[in-house]
Design a protein around this motif. Structure first.
Motif, PDB file in Angstrom:
ATOM      1  N   ASP A 140       0.840  -1.006  -0.121  1.00  0.00           N
ATOM      2  CA  ASP A 140       0.097  -0.114  -0.114  1.00  0.00           C
ATOM      3  C   ASP A 140       0.971   1.255   0.048  1.00  0.00           C
ATOM      4  OD1 ASP A 140      -1.859   2.024   0.366  1.00  0.00           O
ATOM      5  OD2 ASP A 140      -2.629   1.367   2.463  1.00  0.00           O
ATOM      6  N   GLN A 141       1.069   1.883  -1.004  1.00  0.00           N
ATOM      7  CA  GLN A 141       1.711   2.929  -1.433  1.00  0.00           C
ATOM      8  C   GLN A 141       1.375   4.166  -0.437  1.00  0.00           C
ATOM      9  OE1 GLN A 141       1.309   1.167  -4.566  1.00  0.00           O
ATOM     10  NE2 GLN A 141       2.865  -0.028  -3.265  1.00  0.00           N
ATOM     11  N   THR A 142       0.289   4.289   0.439  1.00  0.00           N
ATOM     12  CA  THR A 142      -0.048   5.357   1.079  1.00  0.00           C
ATOM     13  C   THR A 142       0.418   5.204   2.447  1.00  0.00           C
ATOM     14  OG1 THR A 142      -2.096   4.143   1.922  1.00  0.00           O
ATOM     15  CG2 THR A 142      -2.293   5.564  -0.099  1.00  0.00           C
ATOM     16  N   GLU A 143       1.123   4.067   2.841  1.00  0.00           N
ATOM     17  CA  GLU A 143       1.800   3.802   3.905  1.00  0.00           C
ATOM     18  C   GLU A 143       3.202   4.722   4.051  1.00  0.00           C
ATOM     19  OE1 GLU A 143       1.309   1.604   6.852  1.00  0.00           O
ATOM     20  OE2 GLU A 143      -0.722   1.147   5.972  1.00  0.00           O
ATOM     21  N   GLN A 144       3.443   5.197   5.405  1.00  0.00           N
ATOM     22  CA  GLN A 144       4.566   5.788   5.714  1.00  0.00           C
ATOM     23  C   GLN A 144       5.363   5.126   6.540  1.00  0.00           C
ATOM     24  OE1 GLN A 144       4.769   9.428   4.909  1.00  0.00           O
ATOM     25  NE2 GLN A 144       3.305   8.891   3.450  1.00  0.00           N
ATOM     26  N   LEU A 145       6.863   5.498   6.256  1.00  0.00           N
ATOM     27  CA  LEU A 145       7.936   5.013   7.300  1.00  0.00           C
ATOM     28  C   LEU A 145       7.875   5.778   8.531  1.00  0.00           C
ATOM     29  CD1 LEU A 145      10.669   4.387   4.893  1.00  0.00           C
ATOM     30  CD2 LEU A 145       9.159   2.574   5.809  1.00  0.00           C
ATOM     31  N   THR A 146       8.440   5.105   9.648  1.00  0.00           N
ATOM     32  CA  THR A 146       8.518   5.823  10.938  1.00  0.00           C
ATOM     33  C   THR A 146       9.730   6.160  11.258  1.00  0.00           C
ATOM     34  OG1 THR A 146       8.869   3.857  11.989  1.00  0.00           O
ATOM     35  CG2 THR A 146       6.514   4.245  11.923  1.00  0.00           C
ATOM     36  N   ILE A 147      10.619   5.896  10.363  1.00  0.00           N
ATOM     37  CA  ILE A 147      12.188   6.332  10.696  1.00  0.00           C
ATOM     38  C   ILE A 147      12.654   7.029   9.564  1.00  0.00           C
ATOM     39  CG2 ILE A 147      14.565   5.169  11.074  1.00  0.00           C
ATOM     40  CD1 ILE A 147      13.307   2.599  12.015  1.00  0.00           C
ATOM     41  N   PRO A 148      13.316   8.157   9.947  1.00  0.00           N
ATOM     42  CA  PRO A 148      13.659   9.047   9.011  1.00  0.00           C
ATOM     43  C   PRO A 148      14.755   8.567   8.250  1.00  0.00           C
ATOM     44  CG  PRO A 148      14.447   9.936  11.091  1.00  0.00           C
ATOM     45  CD  PRO A 148      13.508   8.654  11.377  1.00  0.00           C
ATOM     46  N   THR A 149      15.119   9.223   7.020  1.00  0.00           N
ATOM     47  CA  THR A 149      16.144   8.719   6.002  1.00  0.00           C
ATOM     48  C   THR A 149      17.543   9.686   6.218  1.00  0.00           C
ATOM     49  OG1 THR A 149      14.856   8.012   4.109  1.00  0.00           O
ATOM     50  CG2 THR A 149      16.660   8.659   3.609  1.00  0.00           C
ATOM     51  N   ILE A 150      18.302   8.973   6.798  1.00  0.00           N
ATOM     52  CA  ILE A 150      19.692   9.856   7.157  1.00  0.00           C
ATOM     53  C   ILE A 150      20.957   9.227   6.522  1.00  0.00           C
ATOM     54  CG2 ILE A 150      21.296  10.090   9.142  1.00  0.00           C
ATOM     55  CD1 ILE A 150      18.707  10.098  10.989  1.00  0.00           C
ATOM     56  N   THR A 151      21.565   9.988   6.008  1.00  0.00           N
ATOM     57  CA  THR A 151      22.901   9.625   5.324  1.00  0.00           C
ATOM     58  C   THR A 151      24.092  10.251   5.928  1.00  0.00           C
ATOM     59  OG1 THR A 151      21.999   9.588   3.205  1.00  0.00           O
ATOM     60  CG2 THR A 151      24.279   9.639   3.230  1.00  0.00           C
ATOM     61  N   SER A 152      25.165   9.392   6.262  1.00  0.00           N
ATOM     62  CA  SER A 152      26.270   9.622   7.247  1.00  0.00           C
ATOM     63  C   SER A 152      27.472   9.731   6.212  1.00  0.00           C
ATOM     64  CB  SER A 152      26.662   8.628   8.142  1.00  0.00           C
ATOM     65  OG  SER A 152      25.288   8.309   9.197  1.00  0.00           O
ATOM     66  N   TRP A 153      28.378  10.596   6.488  1.00  0.00           N
ATOM     67  CA  TRP A 153      29.661  10.640   5.651  1.00  0.00           C
ATOM     68  C   TRP A 153      30.832  11.054   6.539  1.00  0.00           C
ATOM     69  CZ3 TRP A 153      32.313   7.598   3.189  1.00  0.00           C
ATOM     70  CH2 TRP A 153      33.610   7.989   2.268  1.00  0.00           C
ATOM     71  N   GLY A 154      31.422  10.129   7.773  1.00  0.00           N
ATOM     72  CA  GLY A 154      32.215  10.521   8.555  1.00  0.00           C
ATOM     73  C   GLY A 154      31.231  10.921  10.056  1.00  0.00           C
ATOM     74  N   ARG A 155      31.985  10.463  11.268  1.00  0.00           N
ATOM     75  CA  ARG A 155      31.215  10.749  12.439  1.00  0.00           C
ATOM     76  C   ARG A 155      30.907  12.318  12.358  1.00  0.00           C
ATOM     77  NH1 ARG A 155      32.786  11.810  17.702  1.00  0.00           N
ATOM     78  NH2 ARG A 155      34.944  11.648  17.154  1.00  0.00           N
ATOM     79  N   GLY A 156      29.518  12.703  12.767  1.00  0.00           N
ATOM     80  CA  GLY A 156      29.348  13.921  12.803  1.00  0.00           C
ATOM     81  C   GLY A 156      28.815  14.711  11.554  1.00  0.00           C
ATOM     82  N   ASN A 157      28.978  14.038  10.334  1.00  0.00           N
ATOM     83  CA  ASN A 157      28.491  14.543   9.132  1.00  0.00           C
ATOM     84  C   ASN A 157      27.226  13.907   8.706  1.00  0.00           C
ATOM     85  OD1 ASN A 157      30.624  16.261   9.243  1.00  0.00           O
ATOM     86  ND2 ASN A 157      31.844  15.156   7.669  1.00  0.00           N
ATOM     87  N   TYR A 158      25.929  14.495   8.537  1.00  0.00           N
ATOM     88  CA  TYR A 158      24.618  13.733   8.514  1.00  0.00           C
ATOM     89  C   TYR A 158      23.882  14.630   7.403  1.00  0.00           C
ATOM     90  CZ  TYR A 158      26.242  11.360  12.485  1.00  0.00           C
ATOM     91  OH  TYR A 158      27.063  10.494  13.518  1.00  0.00           O
ATOM     92  N   ALA A 159      23.136  13.792   6.793  1.00  0.00           N
ATOM     93  CA  ALA A 159      22.100  14.467   5.938  1.00  0.00           C
ATOM     94  C   ALA A 159      20.767  14.002   6.275  1.00  0.00           C
ATOM     95  CB  ALA A 159      22.222  14.586   4.224  1.00  0.00           C
ATOM     96  N   VAL A 160      19.706  14.799   6.573  1.00  0.00           N
ATOM     97  CA  VAL A 160      18.489  14.238   6.721  1.00  0.00           C
ATOM     98  C   VAL A 160      17.535  14.577   5.404  1.00  0.00           C
ATOM     99  CG1 VAL A 160      16.263  14.132   8.288  1.00  0.00           C
ATOM    100  CG2 VAL A 160      18.423  14.633   9.203  1.00  0.00           C
ATOM    101  N   ARG A 161      17.011  13.561   4.731  1.00  0.00           N
ATOM    102  CA  ARG A 161      15.935  13.902   3.597  1.00  0.00           C
ATOM    103  C   ARG A 161      14.582  13.627   3.958  1.00  0.00           C
ATOM    104  NH1 ARG A 161      13.892  15.006  -0.666  1.00  0.00           N
ATOM    105  NH2 ARG A 161      15.003  14.920  -2.767  1.00  0.00           N
TER     106      ARG A 161
END
Length: 475
Positions: free
Chosen positions: A377-398
């Motif tokens: 069901d493509q109307t469902e939503q994830l509960t956990i955000p999408t995060i990308t890491s590149w080195g400790r302390g460097n993060y992107a939230v999409r």
């Protein structure tokens, strides 16, 4: 024992159980692609991309059109997906020498190891891990490719060195490694199997060198333009972000007037990868397993071809994190076509998704969540955000509409993808965005695992640990 009518009922009942068991444990065709960004037909990253086979399976299955990796580099991305742990929870932020896997397997269970321990035969070829794939607990069988000498049409393309080569090849298809890796997958699909199987086919292109058979170069113009480019793209980027940029390579290719040739070679390599993927998909469709196989196709990270004045991956921007990601369940008939899921999805969810498909319980430490509710069901939503890491302390939230980046030293970026899909305008200093930034910042990791230093590749260390390794083993 069952007799007479009872026997018939018993056979029918056992037959039903057998069918149910087969449905609960489908075969898994797991296709890993190396360094493929959104320059595909179905993602629309470049209008000239030719990827008919990926387009076809994306249309048949679920195209996760806003999929992102846990890390924009081969080693941390694959470690995260195959061990099921986010970099900020494992400490595996950078690249590692291949011996790291001996240590990791004492603590974590890889996805193929989990399936093999639960009744699956596991077959592999090509690049699945970033490193050794010789663990007998992980693989029933793993293909070793044959080496061959490359032959090039030297009057075309561009070359700096053996690795940074962007040239059409003239030697036979079967002497290219990706053709061999696909052949292995085809052979396994043509065999008889008495157990469910996990078949992993690792397609190495479009990873450097961007060399591919000449007929795939011939599909494209001699020079391919970058369709979205801004000369002063780095003017509003914090210093920590600028330091991730490979501007030396960018400037070298600009000086050599090679960018058009490089982009052509990248697209040719993508089409060559698509061709080999198509060969495997066609073999599955012609096999006895088409109706009981789940296909999972993914790339380990994206790629910059001049955007943000950089080359390769290793950034927290869209071109480095967004990837092709498709799931198709061959057991479900009459599926609607053209299903695109546009909410952001992280590849950290692959582990639990495959585990749920196969009915196998995952270790408690595994991150992410199953995508099967979304597939249904493509109307469902994830509960956990999408995060990308590149080195400790460097993060992107999409999110669906924004990308927020925070660097280890407090530098920030914010992009509104509804108005600025190229991420040209950093809004982090806009006072009107303060509440949004506060909300996005709340999704950043609350606890960071210290970086694992054993077997680390010093050149790849970024973020809060970079100073310790600065100048060591440059790449």
């Amino acid at each position: 024992m069952c007799k007479n009518i009872k026997y018939i009922v018993c056979v029918l009942f056992l037959g039903t159980l057998s069918i149910s068991a087969q449905e609960k444990q489908p075969n898994i065709l797991f296709i890993a692609i190396d360094d493929m960004n959104d320059w595909t037909g179905f993602l629309g990253g470049h209008s000239e991309a030719i990827t008919p086979n990926l387009d076809k399976i994306a249309d048949k299955g679920i195209n996760f059109a806003n999929a992102h990796v846990s890390a924009p580099g081969c080693s941390p991305s694959r470690n995260s997906l195959l061990y099921g742990v986010e970099p900020f929870n494992s400490g595996l932020y950078p690249f590692y020498e291949h011996d790291i896997h001996k240590q990791l397997r004492k603590k974590y269970t890889t996805l193929p190891t989990l399936l093999k321990a639960n009744g699956y035969n596991t077959f592999g070829s090509g690049k699945i891990h970033h490193g050794s794939s010789d663990d007998p607990n992980e693989w029933t069988d793993y293909y070793e490719p044959k080496n061959a000498n490359k032959k090039f049409k030297d009057s075309e393309g561009y070359k700096r060195n053996a690795k940074h080569s962007f040239r059409p090849t003239l030697h036979p298809d079967e002497e290219h490694r990706d053709h061999q890796f696909a052949n292995y997958g085809i052979e396994k699909l043509q065999e008889k199997h008495d157990k469910p199987f996990f078949l992993a086919v690792g397609i190495v292109k479009p990873h450097l060198p961007f060399d591919a058979p000449i007929r795939f170069f011939d599909k494209y113009p001699k020079e391919v333009d970058l369709e979205n480019f801004k000369e002063d793209d780095l003017s509003d980027i914090p210093q920590a972000g600028k330091k991730l940029v490979k501007q030396g390579e960018f400037n070298q290719y600009k000086k050599d007037e090679a960018w058009g040739k490089i982009r052509r070679a990248y697209l040719a390599s993508i089409s060559w990868a698509d061709y080999n993927i198509g060969r495997v998909l066609d073999a599955l469709e012609a096999s006895d397993y088409a109706d009981n196989t789940v296909i999972v196709i993914w790339s380990d990270h994206g790629y910059h071809l001049g955007e943000k004045n950089t080359f390769k991956k290793f950034t927290l921007w869209e071109e480095a994190t967004r990837v092709p990601f498709i799931i198709y369940d061959g057991r479900i008939k009459n599926q609607p076509q053209g299903r695109n899921y546009v909410e952001p999805v992280s590849l950290i969810n692959v582990y639990k998704t495959i585990a749920e498909y196969t009915g196998v319980e995952v270790p408690e430490y595994v991150d992410g969540e199953s995508l099967i509710p979304i597939i249904k069901d493509q109307t469902e939503q994830l509960t956990i955000p999408t995060i990308t890491s590149w080195g400790r302390g460097n993060y992107a939230v999409r999110t669906k509409t924004h990308r927020y980046i925070r660097y280890y030293n407090g530098g920030e970026e914010l992009y509104d993808h509804t108005a600025d899909p190229n991420e040209w305008n950093n809004l982090a200093k806009d006072e009107n965005q303060a509440e949004l930034i506060k909300e996005l910042k709340s999704h950043l990791p609350k606890n960071e695992h210290p970086m694992i230093s054993d077997f680390v590749s010093p050149w790849s260390v970024e973020g809060a640990d970079k100073a310790k390794y600065r100048g060591k083993n440059k790449k």
